[in-house]
Design a protein around this motif. Structure first.
Motif, short mmCIF file in Angstrom:
data_model
loop_
_atom_site.label_atom_id
_atom_site.label_comp_id
_atom_site.label_asym_id
_atom_site.label_seq_id
_atom_site.Cartn_x
_atom_site.Cartn_y
_atom_site.Cartn_z
N ASN A 193 53.54 5.71 4.69
CA ASN A 193 53.08 5.46 6.06
C ASN A 193 53.88 6.22 7.11
O ASN A 193 53.99 5.79 8.25
N HIS A 194 54.43 7.37 6.72
CA HIS A 194 55.35 8.04 7.64
C HIS A 194 55.23 9.56 7.62
O HIS A 194 54.77 10.17 8.57
N GLY A 195 55.68 10.22 6.55
CA GLY A 195 55.69 11.68 6.53
C GLY A 195 56.40 12.22 5.31
O GLY A 195 56.49 11.55 4.28
N ILE A 196 56.92 13.43 5.43
CA ILE A 196 57.56 14.09 4.29
C ILE A 196 58.93 14.62 4.67
O ILE A 196 59.23 14.85 5.85
N VAL A 197 59.75 14.84 3.64
CA VAL A 197 61.06 15.47 3.79
C VAL A 197 61.14 16.60 2.78
O VAL A 197 60.99 16.38 1.57
N ALA A 198 61.36 17.82 3.27
CA ALA A 198 61.50 19.00 2.41
C ALA A 198 62.98 19.35 2.32
O ALA A 198 63.67 19.42 3.34
N ILE A 199 63.46 19.57 1.10
CA ILE A 199 64.89 19.83 0.85
C ILE A 199 65.02 21.17 0.14
O ILE A 199 64.42 21.39 -0.91
N SER A 200 65.83 22.07 0.71
CA SER A 200 65.94 23.41 0.12
C SER A 200 67.26 24.07 0.52
O SER A 200 67.86 23.73 1.55
N ASP A 201 67.67 25.04 -0.29
CA ASP A 201 68.84 25.84 0.06
C ASP A 201 68.51 26.98 1.01
O ASP A 201 69.40 27.66 1.50
N THR A 202 67.21 27.19 1.27
CA THR A 202 66.80 28.26 2.17
C THR A 202 65.79 27.74 3.19
O THR A 202 65.04 26.79 2.93
N ALA A 203 65.76 28.38 4.35
CA ALA A 203 64.78 28.02 5.38
C ALA A 203 63.36 28.31 4.89
O ALA A 203 62.44 27.52 5.10
N ALA A 204 63.20 29.44 4.20
CA ALA A 204 61.88 29.80 3.65
C ALA A 204 61.42 28.77 2.63
O ALA A 204 60.23 28.43 2.56
N GLY A 205 62.35 28.25 1.83
CA GLY A 205 62.00 27.24 0.85
C GLY A 205 61.56 25.95 1.49
O GLY A 205 60.58 25.33 1.06
N ALA A 206 62.26 25.50 2.53
CA ALA A 206 61.88 24.27 3.23
C ALA A 206 60.50 24.41 3.85
O ALA A 206 59.70 23.46 3.85
N GLU A 207 60.21 25.59 4.36
CA GLU A 207 58.89 25.85 4.94
C GLU A 207 57.82 25.86 3.84
O GLU A 207 56.74 25.26 4.01
N ALA A 208 58.11 26.51 2.73
CA ALA A 208 57.14 26.58 1.62
C ALA A 208 56.83 25.20 1.07
O ALA A 208 55.67 24.87 0.79
N ILE A 209 57.83 24.37 0.92
CA ILE A 209 57.64 23.00 0.42
C ILE A 209 56.76 22.21 1.38
O ILE A 209 55.83 21.50 0.97
N SER A 210 57.04 22.32 2.67
CA SER A 210 56.26 21.60 3.68
C SER A 210 54.80 22.02 3.65
O SER A 210 53.89 21.17 3.67
N LEU A 211 54.55 23.32 3.58
CA LEU A 211 53.17 23.81 3.58
C LEU A 211 52.46 23.50 2.27
O LEU A 211 51.26 23.20 2.27
N MET A 212 53.16 23.57 1.15
CA MET A 212 52.53 23.24 -0.12
C MET A 212 52.17 21.77 -0.19
O MET A 212 51.15 21.39 -0.81
N ALA A 213 52.96 20.92 0.43
CA ALA A 213 52.63 19.49 0.48
C ALA A 213 51.32 19.28 1.22
O ALA A 213 50.50 18.44 0.83
N VAL A 214 51.10 20.05 2.28
CA VAL A 214 49.84 19.95 3.03
C VAL A 214 48.67 20.41 2.16
O VAL A 214 47.63 19.75 2.09
N LYS A 215 48.84 21.54 1.48
CA LYS A 215 47.77 22.02 0.59
C LYS A 215 47.47 20.99 -0.49
O LYS A 215 46.30 20.73 -0.82
N SER A 216 48.51 20.39 -1.03
CA SER A 216 48.33 19.41 -2.10
C SER A 216 47.55 18.20 -1.60
O SER A 216 46.74 17.63 -2.34
N ALA A 217 47.80 17.80 -0.36
CA ALA A 217 47.04 16.69 0.21
C ALA A 217 45.58 17.07 0.37
O ALA A 217 44.67 16.29 0.05
N ARG A 218 45.33 18.29 0.85
CA ARG A 218 43.96 18.75 1.03
C ARG A 218 43.22 18.83 -0.30
O ARG A 218 42.04 18.45 -0.39
N VAL A 219 43.90 19.30 -1.33
CA VAL A 219 43.29 19.39 -2.66
C VAL A 219 42.91 18.00 -3.16
O VAL A 219 41.80 17.77 -3.68
N ARG A 220 43.80 17.05 -2.99
CA ARG A 220 43.51 15.69 -3.45
C ARG A 220 42.36 15.06 -2.67
O ARG A 220 41.49 14.40 -3.26
N LEU A 221 42.36 15.24 -1.37
CA LEU A 221 41.28 14.69 -0.56
C LEU A 221 39.94 15.35 -0.93
O LEU A 221 38.91 14.67 -1.00
#
Length: 258
Positions: A193-221
């Motif tokens: 009921n809140h959101g997501i937390v992306a954890i990474s050693d790189t800024a690009a990785g944190a961004e990729a995780i965040s965006l992939m989570a969105v794609k994954s939600a769209r795929v499931r829906l």
């Protein structure tokens, strides 16, 4: 002092990540939602200030905080919300009180188990839709396509808790259990009921995780609308993390240690 105003500590990587995640067209946050942080030395992290916009963030919209002090608060049964507010208050600038995000405890909890450089917390609409559903806990429990599994890894679910001391303590306990089971930090944490937390050693990785989570939600829906979700079987994904090519690609894209 636990928190302090120190614009010089804000790196271009943190600033760029924050602004990119705040782009309106990405629908990850609106208004003053969301926060990011960077571990700049073993005991200090720079985290977005409360009430500031990610899309328009500047160096003055961040606060440097002492990680051990926040972890001490998290672990103290006597610490309350007032103690947290005091610890996060950095002072005044431009006629306003500057305070680190109320969700700074989430960022500190991550650093209790590892030295992940970047943590990004957002509220993507389609992900939150699933996390606010009756099936929230199981919505992301099984991967539905291989690239998702590579970037997001084994996600961690945290039931809803009020932001602040309550969420910080629940998050720390769930993270402790996850690390004991898997021997590493998760790349993606799903907050019910809140959101997501992306954890990474790189800024690009944190961004990729965040965006992939969105794609994954769209795929499931989309899969639900087409008749139901058909996840990858345990047999299909067994051994993925043991494959050198998988680990190497995951390290490059998600910013893991490989």
């Amino acid at each position: 002092m636990t928190a302090r105003i120190d614009p010089a500590a804000v790196t271009p990587e943190l600033l760029g990540l924050t602004r990119r995640l705040g782009l309106p067209e990405r629908d990850l946050v609106i208004l003053a939602e969301g926060n990011t942080s960077e571990l700049v030395d073993p005991t200090t992290m720079v985290v977005k200030a409360s009430g500031s916009s990610m899309a328009e963030a500047g160096p003055e919209d961040f606060v440097s905080v002492d990680v051990p002090r926040l972890l001490e608060l998290l672990r103290s049964p006597e610490a309350d919300q007032h103690a947290l507010t005091t610890a996060l208050t950095a002072g005044k600038a431009g006629g306003r009180t500057v305070r680190a995000s109320i969700e700074s405890l989430v960022h500190a909890a991550v650093r209790a188990f590892g030295t992940a450089r970047f943590v990004a917390h957002t509220h993507p609409t389609q992900v939150v839709a699933l996390l606010a559903s009756a099936e929230a806990e199981q919505a992301f429990a099984e991967p539905v396509y291989s690239e998702e599994f590579m970037i997001l890894g084994r996600s961690m679910y945290v039931p809803y808790a009020q932001p602040g001391m309550e969420l910080g303590r629940v998050f720390l306990a769930e993270l402790d259990s996850y690390v004991q089971r898997n021997g590493e930090l998760p790349s993606l944490v799903l907050l019910g009921n809140h959101g997501i937390v992306a954890i990474s050693d790189t800024a690009a990785g944190a961004e990729a995780i965040s965006l992939m989570a969105v794609k994954s939600a769209r795929v499931r829906l989309g899969a639900r609308a087409a008749g139901g979700v058909a996840p990858l079987s345990p047999e299909t994904i067994a051994g993925y993390f043991d494959r050198p090519d998988f680990r190497e690609r995951r390290a490059t894209l998600a910013g893991t240690s490989g």
